[in-house]
Design an enzyme around this catalytic site. Sequence first.
Site, mmCIF file in Angstrom:
data_model
loop_
_atom_site.group_PDB
_atom_site.id
_atom_site.type_symbol
_atom_site.label_atom_id
_atom_site.label_comp_id
_atom_site.label_asym_id
_atom_site.label_seq_id
_atom_site.Cartn_x
_atom_site.Cartn_y
_atom_site.Cartn_z
ATOM 1 C CG HIS A 180 -1.939 -1.100 1.133
ATOM 2 N ND1 HIS A 180 -2.348 -1.851 2.201
ATOM 3 C CD2 HIS A 180 -2.628 -1.574 0.049
ATOM 4 C CE1 HIS A 180 -3.252 -2.735 1.800
ATOM 5 N NE2 HIS A 180 -3.431 -2.591 0.499
ATOM 6 C CD GLU A 183 -0.578 0.612 4.303
ATOM 7 O OE1 GLU A 183 0.179 -0.379 4.359
ATOM 8 O OE2 GLU A 183 -1.800 0.520 4.086
ATOM 9 N NE ARG A 238 -6.364 -0.252 0.385
ATOM 10 C CZ ARG A 238 -6.140 -0.926 1.507
ATOM 11 N NH1 ARG A 238 -5.592 -0.326 2.541
ATOM 12 N NH2 ARG A 238 -6.442 -2.200 1.596
ATOM 13 C CG HIS A 307 0.154 -3.681 5.271
ATOM 14 N ND1 HIS A 307 -0.645 -3.351 4.214
ATOM 15 C CD2 HIS A 307 0.660 -4.912 4.992
ATOM 16 C CE1 HIS A 307 -0.632 -4.319 3.320
ATOM 17 N NE2 HIS A 307 0.156 -5.296 3.767
ATOM 18 C CD GLU A 381 -2.244 -2.929 9.148
ATOM 19 O OE1 GLU A 381 -1.771 -1.810 8.876
ATOM 20 O OE2 GLU A 381 -2.934 -3.594 8.352
#
Length: 754
Positions: A180, A183, A238, A307, A381
Amino acid sequence: MWKMTLRFIVIFALLGPGCFALAGNQNPPRTRYDNHYVIQVNPQSQHEINYLNDLGAILLSCHEGCGPTDYVVHRDLLADITAAGINFLIHNVDLQAEIDAEQARLSARGSTDPRDEQWFEDFKTFDEIVDRLNAWVIDYPQLVSLIDIGDSIEGRDIWALRISGSPDPKPGVLYNGTQHAREWISPMMNMFLAEHLIERYETDPQIRHLVDHLEIYIVPVVNPDGYVYSWTHNRLWRKNRRDNPGTSCDGVDPNRNWGVAWGEIGSSGSPCSQVYHGTAPFSEPETQAMRDFYFAHPLIISNIDFHSYSQLILWPYGHTTDLAPDHPLFNLLGVQMHEAIELVHGEAYDYGPAYTTIYPVGGASIDWCYDDQGIISYTFELRPESSSGGGFILPPEEIIPACEEVLPAALILAEWSTTPVKFNFHNGPPQILPAGLATPIEFRIESYLGVELDPVSVKLYSRLNAQVPFTETLISDLGNQQFEVTMPAVPLGGSLEYYFVAESLQGLQYTSPLSAPDEFHLAHATQAHHRFNLNTDPGWESEGQWEFGIPLGQGGQYGWEDPTSGYTGVNVYGYNLAGDYPSALSETHLTTTALDCTDLTRVTLRFQRWLGVESSLGVSGDHAYIRVSTDGQNWITIWENGQVIMDGEWSLWEFDISDIADFQSEVYLRWTMGRTNTWKWFCGWNIDDIELWAISTSSCPHDLNRDGIVNINDVFYLLGQWDQLAVPADVTGDGYVDLDDIMALLDAWGECDE
Ligand code: 0X9
Ligand code: ZN
């Protein structure tokens, strides 16, 4: 002056229109988010989610349908959202101001040196990332190489960095980032990890072990087009840059384009959606490149896909509530990774299967990696925890802490990946054995990934003084994965080559070392020559709070406290016997007196350790070192800490220091506490029973190669030092290695054989 200006105007007039036309056609202006707020909603129903989507709210955290969800909305819509009865928190009232500030900061900096020591202090463009990758290849050609794994839609190269200590096939770990585009912490994390592996290879034994026993692949930017676009055109982009036919909406979500549960839950068939899955599984060149790389590297057994944001450790499945068959393993490692992260800066990363921990996702990479390839694959994440911490626009001062805290988690997966069967020796496989004594040792064998060991199959293979063949020794099963073996007696100066084998019930063989029988462990039979049991003070030079005496069992503000006595006797040398080391400490040393090793060879340092020290990772950790010197001035680091250490008990440590100490008249040992940061403090060093083990050359001076007998091998050894000055092979001591010395060897032929 005027002339110059005029020249520029002319050049611009010629070039300009073309440039502007280009900018006008192919490069739309930057997307702006003026008057947009970031809000956090806790949707109570699908109806509320649909309502927000219909209003044009832009989903940020993709937490849809599962707990707090961040959206970007125009401020004029807030009244409608309130009227619809949807509760929200406002996290940012001026998103564009934040984007502008970041942009201003980034465009104000000059060009970046790819080797810049401050490289991690701010985010980096795709080109800057590639430049640094290339610099590593130039600076560390033995250790790293770059593989072009495919091209993006716009024709950019997708790079995989390979880090490995040797070209032989070994288990592989793949870390990747930036599926993405927005990020931005994700490529930084990958680069930080790569740098740590590369730069610590020489001094950190844990890193060396990983890099020598794994093929580590790092793909910092899977989606380069999207990443570039998020720098140049739309900070919140994204997806990739697919030009979707028949619509003005661009882009496919790479993490919905993989071939397991493709097109199912949590993805969309609409090209305008942020989670558009594309026209078919692997329709995108970026996901194809990754898939084909996995196909071409079947030894890859684990993966982390980085991410942001939300601070989570996720594992399969994302597309179903079913638990993965390897859920217990995912959970075991997940908990370890969670704990390792928390120890660095106190940040809590939640963990669990993706479906229930974040939200349902079909077509995501981790489910494909696991189901299709059997890869233990996690999604991380990274920071921040929520949009109130900046969301994708992380403050640059958080880049290093964010990477530092996740680094030990990445290393835990790497360590696990070296083999699903682990032979755990309390202090590594023995490198020295007490001469002439059969020595019992205990060890543990752990197995993962569904591997079940047959306890009867565990065996030691060993041979004395490199004489073939290996002989087999049975091992006692103590139960509970514990085993005991008696190592054969080895005469002084002799050596034992050995390895262990265990078989799984499925019939697969696992060995220690991993590459046995091509490689094996090696132990030398030696004796203690310098011994400090610390019952009395040897009077070493102790700076700061280093002291000799009885430790008081105090400290442990963040973990285990000091011991309450020595390993033997009551005394130790320790850093602050009455508690923890302080913050902001500079390097503070304990240094032995000069130890005479003139007649010694195969010198090994052994001591008992009880240590507590924070992780050293990144720039802000706490540090502990062991160093050796032969002049008291120049020091060689033989050990430094990596991940957090909280011993809580005494353990024996051995270091082969023969390269430095053999035949030296003065050998100094040094334990260092510090630097420490201002963050956490631990109990620090406690040491006891410090010994140098070695073989004395004066006991059998003609046995040059120290194999316990004077024979033809000593002649070869001597020839290797022919004509040199002041080396052991000068047995007559006349200053040269020459014919006299060979004659002396012949006179002593057969000596020392026991
Ligand atoms: O939605 C995603 O692709 C990931 N979250 S993000 O906010 N970075 O976009 C989460 C993917 C989790 N993986 C699976 N659910 N399989
Ligand atoms: Zn993502």
